[in-house]
Enzyme design. Structure first.
Site, PDB file in Angstrom:
ATOM      1  N   THR A  95       0.828  -1.200   0.000  1.00  0.00           N
ATOM      2  CA  THR A  95       0.000   0.000   0.000  1.00  0.00           C
ATOM      3  C   THR A  95       0.860   1.245   0.000  1.00  0.00           C
ATOM      4  O   THR A  95       2.052   1.202   0.287  1.00  0.00           O
ATOM      5  CB  THR A  95      -0.924   0.026   1.233  1.00  0.00           C
ATOM      6  OG1 THR A  95      -0.119   0.263   2.394  1.00  0.00           O
ATOM      7  CG2 THR A  95      -1.681  -1.265   1.384  1.00  0.00           C
TER       8      THR A  95
ATOM      9  N   ALA B  70       0.605   3.474   2.127  1.00  0.00           N
ATOM     10  CA  ALA B  70       0.847   3.862   3.509  1.00  0.00           C
ATOM     11  C   ALA B  70       2.129   3.270   4.053  1.00  0.00           C
ATOM     12  O   ALA B  70       2.776   3.843   4.904  1.00  0.00           O
ATOM     13  CB  ALA B  70      -0.327   3.426   4.398  1.00  0.00           C
ATOM     14  N   CYS B  71       2.517   2.107   3.545  1.00  0.00           N
ATOM     15  CA  CYS B  71       3.694   1.436   4.094  1.00  0.00           C
ATOM     16  C   CYS B  71       4.327   0.578   3.025  1.00  0.00           C
ATOM     17  O   CYS B  71       3.685  -0.297   2.469  1.00  0.00           O
ATOM     18  CB  CYS B  71       3.301   0.565   5.290  1.00  0.00           C
ATOM     19  SG  CYS B  71       4.681  -0.343   6.008  1.00  0.00           S
ATOM     20  N   GLY B  72       5.598   0.807   2.744  1.00  0.00           N
ATOM     21  CA  GLY B  72       6.312  -0.034   1.797  1.00  0.00           C
ATOM     22  C   GLY B  72       6.923  -1.194   2.531  1.00  0.00           C
ATOM     23  O   GLY B  72       7.818  -1.027   3.344  1.00  0.00           O
TER      24      GLY B  72
END
Length: 270
Positions: free
Chosen positions: A108, A110-112
């Site tokens: 996502t 939001a966060c890799g």
């Protein structure tokens, strides 16, 4: 290149009782499937634009490539209607990604999620000796970076919804800036820009990010040879541990005239 922004109608309300409809500009978020030699590797949610830099930076951070010579070609796949699938051909002799890297899920914005199987593998993956970098930077130069980063964010001005990563030299001059809905994507785009231009390692530079300093962003900076990472918000405990272990300078809460130097304070000139 796909659209970076779109217009959508919104209902504008206020506590005074006023209401009205108006168009609003939003940052685009779309999936990008990354393939290597035709084999799907991962899908990441990103803002279209600088996709080649994004993929090059991602592969560098994962240790698949070490420089521009490791890339043969990158192209959008013709079997997809949109430019949301990118296939990479590695140069002869470059090993393909290990099967453990393949992600059967979407990363996502939001966060890799890093493809390394263990934290120990991340700590061991250090192509450059960041600790030996002799760069020095003054508190005044550091304090000016957030405003310089913000002024260069063209899409943020229209949407208010994008993260940014900016690469600066020790005098505070902007070398490259990339925006994305994902802070990790913005960093990958900057590192990919440097890799494709033959600029790695990024000795003597400062990487400024618009959000917090996570373990993953610290790892990406370390892999690219960046000696100083600065963030407007807080670092995580693991980011501080990694920066200290690697000999990086990590600065957080860089706001106004104050900042917290968590590691590598010897690089901050009096």
């Amino acid at each position: 290149m796909g659209r970076i922004t779109v217009r959508r109608p919104v209902l504008r309300l206020s506590t005074s009782g006023s209401r009205g409809r108006r168009p609003d500009t939003l940052a685009v978020e779309e999936p990008l499937e990354i393939r290597v030699a035709g084999k799907p590797l991962t899908i990441t949610m990103r803002t279209p634009g600088h996709d080649f830099d994004l993929v090059a930076g991602f592969l560098a951070a994962e240790g698949v490539i070490g420089g521009a010579d490791d890339l043969a070609t990158m192209r959008y796949c013709a079997d997809t209607a949109e430019q949301n699938t990118l296939d990479v051909a590695l140069a002869p002799g470059v090993a393909p990604p290990d099967d453990s890297m393949t992600r059967a899920f979407t990363t996502t914005s939001a966060c890799g999620v890093c493809g390394k199987s263990t934290v120990e593998a991340l700590r061991a993956d250090r192509p450059y000796d960041v600790a030996a970098d002799p760069v020095r930077i003054t508190p005044g130069v550091l304090a000016a970076l957030p405003d310089r980063l913000r002024r260069a964010q063209r899409v943020f001005d229209r949407t208010g919804g994008l993260h940014a990563a900016g690469l600066f030299d020790a005098a505070g001059e902007l070398l490259a800036l990339r925006e994305d809905v994902g802070r990790h994507n913005a960093v990958d785009k900057v590192i990919g820009w440097a890799l494709r231009g033959g600029r790695l390692p990024l000795a003597g530079t400062v990487l400024m990010v618009s959000g917090r300093a996570s373990f993953e962003l610290t790892q990406k900076a370390m892999t690219a040879g960046v000696p100083v990472l600065a963030a407007v918000s807080a670092p995580s405990s693991l980011a501080v541990d990694l920066a200290e272990d690697a000999g990086m300078t990590l600065v957080g809460f860089l706001r106004g005239e104050t900042m917290n130097v968590y590691t590598g304070a010897e690089r901050i000139a009096a």
